[in-house]
Design a protein around this motif. Structure first.
Motif, PDB file in Angstrom:
ATOM      1  N   ALA A 136      39.480 -10.149   5.374  1.00  0.00           N
ATOM      2  CA  ALA A 136      39.905  -9.883   3.996  1.00  0.00           C
ATOM      3  C   ALA A 136      39.101 -10.674   2.968  1.00  0.00           C
ATOM      4  O   ALA A 136      38.777 -10.152   1.892  1.00  0.00           O
ATOM      5  CB  ALA A 136      41.388 -10.182   3.847  1.00  0.00           C
ATOM      6  N   GLU A 137      38.777 -11.908   3.267  1.00  0.00           N
ATOM      7  CA  GLU A 137      38.098 -12.770   2.288  1.00  0.00           C
ATOM      8  C   GLU A 137      36.740 -12.214   1.839  1.00  0.00           C
ATOM      9  O   GLU A 137      36.509 -12.063   0.640  1.00  0.00           O
ATOM     10  CB  GLU A 137      37.948 -14.180   2.859  1.00  0.00           C
ATOM     11  CG  GLU A 137      37.365 -15.163   1.882  1.00  0.00           C
ATOM     12  CD  GLU A 137      37.294 -16.560   2.454  1.00  0.00           C
ATOM     13  OE1 GLU A 137      36.433 -17.309   1.988  1.00  0.00           O
ATOM     14  OE2 GLU A 137      38.080 -16.892   3.363  1.00  0.00           O
ATOM     15  N   PRO A 138      35.835 -11.893   2.777  1.00  0.00           N
ATOM     16  CA  PRO A 138      34.548 -11.347   2.314  1.00  0.00           C
ATOM     17  C   PRO A 138      34.685 -10.001   1.600  1.00  0.00           C
ATOM     18  O   PRO A 138      33.923  -9.700   0.681  1.00  0.00           O
ATOM     19  CB  PRO A 138      33.714 -11.198   3.583  1.00  0.00           C
ATOM     20  CG  PRO A 138      34.466 -11.826   4.680  1.00  0.00           C
ATOM     21  CD  PRO A 138      35.843 -12.099   4.211  1.00  0.00           C
ATOM     22  N   MET A 139      35.659  -9.210   2.018  1.00  0.00           N
ATOM     23  CA  MET A 139      35.861  -7.911   1.367  1.00  0.00           C
ATOM     24  C   MET A 139      36.289  -8.098  -0.089  1.00  0.00           C
ATOM     25  O   MET A 139      35.816  -7.381  -0.968  1.00  0.00           O
ATOM     26  CB  MET A 139      36.918  -7.090   2.115  1.00  0.00           C
ATOM     27  CG  MET A 139      36.448  -6.649   3.483  1.00  0.00           C
ATOM     28  SD  MET A 139      35.030  -5.575   3.379  1.00  0.00           S
ATOM     29  CE  MET A 139      35.728  -4.081   3.968  1.00  0.00           C
ATOM     30  N   LEU A 140      37.159  -9.072  -0.346  1.00  0.00           N
ATOM     31  CA  LEU A 140      37.582  -9.353  -1.713  1.00  0.00           C
ATOM     32  C   LEU A 140      36.398  -9.835  -2.544  1.00  0.00           C
ATOM     33  O   LEU A 140      36.208  -9.395  -3.675  1.00  0.00           O
ATOM     34  CB  LEU A 140      38.701 -10.402  -1.725  1.00  0.00           C
ATOM     35  CG  LEU A 140      39.194 -10.819  -3.107  1.00  0.00           C
ATOM     36  CD1 LEU A 140      39.771  -9.635  -3.856  1.00  0.00           C
ATOM     37  CD2 LEU A 140      40.220 -11.934  -2.978  1.00  0.00           C
ATOM     38  N   GLU A 141      35.589 -10.701  -1.992  1.00  0.00           N
ATOM     39  CA  GLU A 141      34.411 -11.191  -2.714  1.00  0.00           C
ATOM     40  C   GLU A 141      33.445 -10.052  -3.025  1.00  0.00           C
ATOM     41  O   GLU A 141      32.890  -9.992  -4.125  1.00  0.00           O
ATOM     42  CB  GLU A 141      33.706 -12.285  -1.908  1.00  0.00           C
ATOM     43  CG  GLU A 141      34.409 -13.611  -1.959  1.00  0.00           C
ATOM     44  CD  GLU A 141      33.636 -14.728  -1.285  1.00  0.00           C
ATOM     45  OE1 GLU A 141      32.390 -14.638  -1.216  1.00  0.00           O
ATOM     46  OE2 GLU A 141      34.277 -15.676  -0.841  1.00  0.00           O
ATOM     47  N   LYS A 142      33.253  -9.162  -2.083  1.00  0.00           N
ATOM     48  CA  LYS A 142      32.355  -8.027  -2.322  1.00  0.00           C
ATOM     49  C   LYS A 142      32.932  -7.096  -3.390  1.00  0.00           C
ATOM     50  O   LYS A 142      32.200  -6.571  -4.221  1.00  0.00           O
ATOM     51  CB  LYS A 142      32.092  -7.263  -1.033  1.00  0.00           C
ATOM     52  CG  LYS A 142      31.150  -8.028  -0.127  1.00  0.00           C
ATOM     53  CD  LYS A 142      30.599  -7.155   0.945  1.00  0.00           C
ATOM     54  CE  LYS A 142      29.784  -8.046   1.845  1.00  0.00           C
ATOM     55  NZ  LYS A 142      28.452  -7.623   2.024  1.00  0.00           N
ATOM     56  N   ALA A 143      34.234  -6.883  -3.355  1.00  0.00           N
ATOM     57  CA  ALA A 143      34.871  -6.039  -4.373  1.00  0.00           C
ATOM     58  C   ALA A 143      34.705  -6.665  -5.760  1.00  0.00           C
ATOM     59  O   ALA A 143      34.413  -5.963  -6.734  1.00  0.00           O
ATOM     60  CB  ALA A 143      36.345  -5.835  -4.053  1.00  0.00           C
ATOM     61  N   LEU A 157      24.025   1.181  -6.887  1.00  0.00           N
ATOM     62  CA  LEU A 157      25.103   0.232  -6.570  1.00  0.00           C
ATOM     63  C   LEU A 157      26.097   0.846  -5.589  1.00  0.00           C
ATOM     64  O   LEU A 157      26.512   0.195  -4.624  1.00  0.00           O
ATOM     65  CB  LEU A 157      25.862  -0.158  -7.843  1.00  0.00           C
ATOM     66  CG  LEU A 157      25.338  -1.294  -8.671  1.00  0.00           C
ATOM     67  CD1 LEU A 157      26.111  -1.412  -9.982  1.00  0.00           C
ATOM     68  CD2 LEU A 157      25.452  -2.602  -7.903  1.00  0.00           C
ATOM     69  N   GLN A 158      26.486   2.075  -5.857  1.00  0.00           N
ATOM     70  CA  GLN A 158      27.466   2.739  -4.997  1.00  0.00           C
ATOM     71  C   GLN A 158      26.926   2.974  -3.595  1.00  0.00           C
ATOM     72  O   GLN A 158      27.642   2.771  -2.609  1.00  0.00           O
ATOM     73  CB  GLN A 158      27.918   4.054  -5.637  1.00  0.00           C
ATOM     74  CG  GLN A 158      28.757   3.831  -6.882  1.00  0.00           C
ATOM     75  CD  GLN A 158      29.048   5.104  -7.640  1.00  0.00           C
ATOM     76  OE1 GLN A 158      28.295   6.081  -7.563  1.00  0.00           O
ATOM     77  NE2 GLN A 158      30.126   5.103  -8.398  1.00  0.00           N
ATOM     78  N   LEU A 159      25.679   3.382  -3.490  1.00  0.00           N
ATOM     79  CA  LEU A 159      25.088   3.593  -2.162  1.00  0.00           C
ATOM     80  C   LEU A 159      24.974   2.281  -1.393  1.00  0.00           C
ATOM     81  O   LEU A 159      25.282   2.227  -0.195  1.00  0.00           O
ATOM     82  CB  LEU A 159      23.715   4.257  -2.278  1.00  0.00           C
ATOM     83  CG  LEU A 159      23.723   5.740  -2.610  1.00  0.00           C
ATOM     84  CD1 LEU A 159      22.308   6.247  -2.851  1.00  0.00           C
ATOM     85  CD2 LEU A 159      24.396   6.534  -1.506  1.00  0.00           C
ATOM     86  N   ALA A 160      24.547   1.233  -2.077  1.00  0.00           N
ATOM     87  CA  ALA A 160      24.440  -0.069  -1.420  1.00  0.00           C
ATOM     88  C   ALA A 160      25.815  -0.543  -0.965  1.00  0.00           C
ATOM     89  O   ALA A 160      25.968  -1.064   0.153  1.00  0.00           O
ATOM     90  CB  ALA A 160      23.808  -1.092  -2.358  1.00  0.00           C
ATOM     91  N   ALA A 161      26.811  -0.355  -1.816  1.00  0.00           N
ATOM     92  CA  ALA A 161      28.173  -0.762  -1.454  1.00  0.00           C
ATOM     93  C   ALA A 161      28.686   0.055  -0.269  1.00  0.00           C
ATOM     94  O   ALA A 161      29.294  -0.488   0.662  1.00  0.00           O
ATOM     95  CB  ALA A 161      29.111  -0.615  -2.646  1.00  0.00           C
ATOM     96  N   ALA A 162      28.438   1.363  -0.286  1.00  0.00           N
ATOM     97  CA  ALA A 162      28.906   2.220   0.809  1.00  0.00           C
ATOM     98  C   ALA A 162      28.253   1.831   2.134  1.00  0.00           C
ATOM     99  O   ALA A 162      28.931   1.743   3.172  1.00  0.00           O
ATOM    100  CB  ALA A 162      28.603   3.680   0.480  1.00  0.00           C
ATOM    101  N   LYS A 163      26.946   1.567   2.118  1.00  0.00           N
ATOM    102  CA  LYS A 163      26.248   1.151   3.341  1.00  0.00           C
ATOM    103  C   LYS A 163      26.792  -0.171   3.849  1.00  0.00           C
ATOM    104  O   LYS A 163      27.031  -0.348   5.057  1.00  0.00           O
ATOM    105  CB  LYS A 163      24.748   1.021   3.083  1.00  0.00           C
ATOM    106  CG  LYS A 163      24.038   2.342   2.905  1.00  0.00           C
ATOM    107  CD  LYS A 163      22.558   2.125   2.571  1.00  0.00           C
ATOM    108  CE  LYS A 163      21.844   3.425   2.323  1.00  0.00           C
ATOM    109  NZ  LYS A 163      20.431   3.221   1.949  1.00  0.00           N
TER     110      LYS A 163
END
Length: 182
Positions: free
Chosen positions: A72-79, A36-42
């Motif tokens: 900001a919107e997609p970043m919040l959704e991804k978080a 999960l962390q690697l996918a998120a970092a990439k």
């Protein structure tokens, strides 16, 4: 008479199997978390690169402000998605470990009852009261364990509902903010 060394070996074998099961489940959870962390970092690296290029290409402050709200919107959704995924992994590992402990506890109780029954057969006359007291104590301990397990499950269910509600609330708040900007 009952054979204590055989019972100890059997108990230790069960404990070893439980420990191996917990270790395997924990390693699987760690592997999922790392993935999960690697996918998120990439994903974040790729998005930040794209966003930085878009911001650099902006011609004026108004365009930069518009891009920031779009970014900001997609970043919040991804978080939110990432935190949901982390919670799911944690919840799964907790369920797996709880199951292993419950199985081990049931095996232990079964072995204790069997050992107690064997001990009763070779016990001197008049020891019925002591055996009944031990059986009563075991029943009380099992009842307490059942109550604690039930309470822990209720807390886990409540936590899961709270996480789902918080995620939903954050998502709903984001939609309201987006609509207000439009």
């Amino acid at each position: 008479m009952f054979n204590l060394p055989e019972q100890l070996v059997a108990a230790n074998k069960g404990n070893l199997e439980t420990a191996v099961g917990i270790t395997a489940a924990t390693l699987q959870a760690a592997e999922r978390l790392i993935d999960l962390q690697l996918a998120a970092a990439k994903s974040i690296l790729a998005e930040n690169t794209t966003n930085a290029k878009a911001l650099i290409a902006a011609k004026d402050a108004q365009e930069v402000m518009a891009l920031q709200s779009v970014i900001a919107e997609p970043m919040l959704e991804k978080a939110l998605g990432f935190s949901r995924s982390l919670y799911e992994v944690a919840s799964q590992i907790q369920t797996e470990i709880t199951k292993l402990f419950e199985e081990r506890f049931a095996e232990f109780n079964k072995a204790m009852v069997a050992a107690l029954d064997k001990a009763v057969k070779s016990a001197p006359a008049g020891s019925d009261v002591a055996v009944a007291a031990v059986k009563s104590a075991m029943a009380a301990a099992n009842s307490a364990y059942g109550s604690i397990s039930k309470a822990a499950k209720q807390v886990a269910d409540l936590t899961e509902a709270s996480v789902a509600a918080a995620t939903s609330q954050a998502s709903h708040g984001k939609k309201k903010a987006t609509q207000a900007q439009a």
